[in-house]
Each structure stands twice: as C-alpha cells, then as structure tokens.
Scaffold this motif. Sequence first.
Motif, short mmCIF file in Angstrom:
data_model
loop_
_atom_site.label_atom_id
_atom_site.label_comp_id
_atom_site.label_asym_id
_atom_site.label_seq_id
_atom_site.Cartn_x
_atom_site.Cartn_y
_atom_site.Cartn_z
N LYS A 233 24.48 39.20 38.40
CA LYS A 233 25.56 39.96 39.05
C LYS A 233 26.10 39.20 40.26
N ASN A 250 31.22 46.08 45.80
CA ASN A 250 30.63 47.31 45.24
C ASN A 250 31.14 47.64 43.84
N GLU A 252 30.50 47.66 39.64
CA GLU A 252 29.44 47.68 38.64
C GLU A 252 29.50 46.42 37.79
#
Length: 529
Positions: A233, A250, A252
């Motif tokens: 990520k 922030n 996903e």
Amino acid sequence: MADAILSGVAVEIIKKLGSGVLQETRLRWGVREELEKLRSKVSTIQAVLLDAEQQYSQSHQVKVWVDSLKEAFYDADDLLDEFSTDVLLKQMMTGNKMLKEVRLFFSSSNPFVYGLKMAHKIEKVRSKLDEIAEHKKFHLDKLPEKTFPMNGEREQTHSSLPEAVVGREDDKKKIIDFLLSSSHGENVSIISIVGIGGLGKTTLAQFAYNDETVKSNFELKIWVCISENFDVKIIVEKILESLDGEKPKNLEMNTLKDLLHEKINGKKYLLVLDDLWNEDSEKWFHLKDLLVGGRRGSKIIVTTRLKNVAEMIGSTKTHDLQGLLVDDSWSLFANMAFKQGEVISLDHERIGKEIVAKYAGVPLAIRVIGRLLYFKNTIDEWQHFKEKELPNMNEEGNSIIQTLKLSYNHLPSHLKCCFAYCRLFPKDCKINIPYLVNIWVAQGFIKSSNSEQSLQDRGLKYFKDLSWRSFFQEVEEDALGNLWSCKMHDLMHDLAAQVAGDEIILLNSDVKRVEKNTRYLSIDFEVEL
C-alpha cells in the motif's frame, strides 16, 4: 555478537539438560532438582530473547542486560559440559578395577561429595540467572513487534545524479541497453542491480534513469525508495506521489489500485525500486500484479544487496556490480580530495593511493575518505590520517560501516553468529568453505532440522545464504562443482570485527591482547606479535 548468539546458547543449554547422558544417570543429593530448576529458568528467559535481539542495538538498557545474561549462559554451558564429561568418564571407568582404585584417591570420586559439589555449582549459576532476570525492568515480552526501527536505517534516495561519478561507463551501457531493448517476452521486464552496500547501485540506477535517450523512450518515469518497509500500500502511494507530485491521503487499497491502473495501463513506463530487501515472494507478487498493465517495453530497475531477492522477483537480467578499477578509484578520490585544477604533489598522490587501496573500489568509502582529506592540506596531516585515523574509520557511527551494517541487521540470528565468527580469519585470506562449515558445526552454530539433511549440508546452505547477501566474494568451486573457497571484502571484515567485539579476536599487528570476555581466538602467524 551477543545479540546474535545468545538464543543459540540457550537452545544448546536446554538440549544438554535433556540429553541422554544426564537423564539416564542416577542423580542424587539435589542435583536433579537443581538441573530441573536451571532448565525452567533458561526456558523462561529464552521466551523473551527474540525481542531482546531486535532491540539490542537500540536500547542501552537492553544491551547491558543481554551482555550480563550472555556471561551467565556461558557459565551454565561450560558447567554442563564439565558435568557431562565427568558422567561419561565415570561410565567408562565402571568395571575397570585399576581405574576404580585410582579414582578413589580423588574426592570427586566420592558420589556423595561430588553430588553436593555439583548441586552447589548448578545452584550458583541458576541464582545468577535469577538475579539478572529480576533486573529486566523493560518487559521485553510485552512490547509489540518492531517497536524500534532497525538501527542505522538508510536515508531515502532520489533520482538526481551525484556531483561526481567515475568509472561506471560500461555498467551504464549494459543497463541502458537493457532498458532500450524492445521485448523480453513480457510487457514489463526487470533488471536487478546487485552488490554490497556502498558499491554504487543507486548511483548506477540514477545514471540510467537520467540518460536523455532513456527519458525519450518512456512515457512515465517513476522513482521509489523501498528500503526496509516493504508495504504494498505504501509503495503504491509512493508511485502515485512520484507521478502526481502529491501523496494520496487516507485512501483504501482498492481505490489506490484503480488510481494506479488509470496512470500506467497502456503506457510504457520505467520504474526504479531502490534498495529492495523484501524476501517474501507473496508480498512481491502482490505488487507485481498491480504493475503488469504497462505497455510492452515497460521496464523495472531493482537495486538490492541480496542475490536471492533478484532471483525471487524473477529478474529478466541480473547485473552484479563490482568494485571500481584501481585507476577509477584514484580518479574518484582525487575529485573528492583536491580542489578543481589543483596540482597534486607526488607525496600526496603516494599517500592517497595507499589509502584508496584499503577500500578496494567501494565508491562510498572513497568519497567519504576523500572529503575528509579535502580539509587536510599538508603531507604531515595526510600521513597522520593514514597511520592514526584511518584504522579507526570503520568504528560504530561511521557512515561507511553503518551502511554495511544494515545488511548485518537484516540477518537471522543463526547467520549473524556464522558471519561474526569469520572475524577469526585474516583480511584477504582465502577461506576454505568446507573447513569453515565444519567449524560452524563444531561451535554449535548450525541448527539441526527434522529432515535427514546433515549438519554440513545445512551449513553449506547457511554459507549460500550469506553469499547471496554479498557477505562473501570470489566464491570458487572445485573440479566437481562443489563450493571450495571464498574471500571477504576488507570492509565486510571490518564489519565482522565490529559486531564481534572483544568476544572474537584475531591476534595480529593491530590486536595484541586478549580481553576478559574473549571466547574465540585465532592468531595470524604471518604477523610478528
């Protein structure tokens, strides 16, 4: 080396306490009870040793505790060796009348006296362990995993070229030729640049990344410094930041994936993943799956110290980076140590070349030393530096050795022991690999397994693991293809000396005394002490 070897000593103690020699002996007068207490105490301490090892270099409090514990563990290990030897000797003497009569002259042959003596010795060692364990005020077993960052973490790299680059023209050509090649069977192909810390892997990648021909060949160019934390990520976020100039906030993982695909799908891109350490193939393939959408001819450059990483990621090509040639090393040093256009005296050149020779073509070391001497002008200052300051350049805190120490920090405990033990070999020594493996086995560094694999075969696997991580070089095979000999780079030898400390000593012209806590010793017979 205390942080590396302690858990291994604990395992050996527990193994000896459960050995058939001691278990089958009729132990009396409190000996069995004391042995059981010792086993319980060592097992309890062993449960927190992994945390202690991870924090050994970051916490002075943990370091002091581990060093104290190490000495107590060694005492316990020596005592069990003594006890086992006595038991075996007594078993061998059983039934021999003459030996029995000789044995009666010694107080230790009296079972009652001997039992009390051994029980007292074991109790004394256990009490020492109790006392040390009680001083553990930092609750190692309660701390979350990776509470502390790895010691000496490397600064983030960037895509800009350094001011002075010397002697990498052939390497640059090979990398650029690969980047400009049309196809290697996949839309996205990978080249890995492999070598020890400080050799210039990042610089070579910067060279290729900034080449004008390369720039015109790719629609997108992306530079990401990976370092220790291989989090897919975070890496995707860094790629998007490199492309947009702004880090996503922030979002996903699924959203990040969609954004990445919008940017790279159908486009020919060049991605640099600098300083890759990850050996987890699942994590790598997760990232690779996100990068496959590039147009045919897309390329990824990976820089890593680990040959097994280059193999794991499925590199189309691996480029093993070597040290600079002698002339190139001197040229780089001169760029760092002298003002542009300055006339270099013969004495400065002579001393400078003697200094450069000690660092065997490692650009990082040459740069650091050159910059230090830039501010020292006289021959006397250079001579003093060579004789007095240079031998201490690779102590704790120096950027050269700290760069290399990252590789050591990433080793599992059993490989740390094996590497540090190589401090016993002189610099530039050709090491016989089977001999080295047998020594590791004899010292108990090789962990046994449930398979039928011999300790020597496992030791060879340890050697290969260290070799893949560039701790050894010039590995040679015999006529049958068996691993036969190797060498250690001088800087790697300096690293081994640092992590080994006074526990492992090579007596030579630099080291002429044995310390109180020395456990392993060798002598360089070619040097007059």
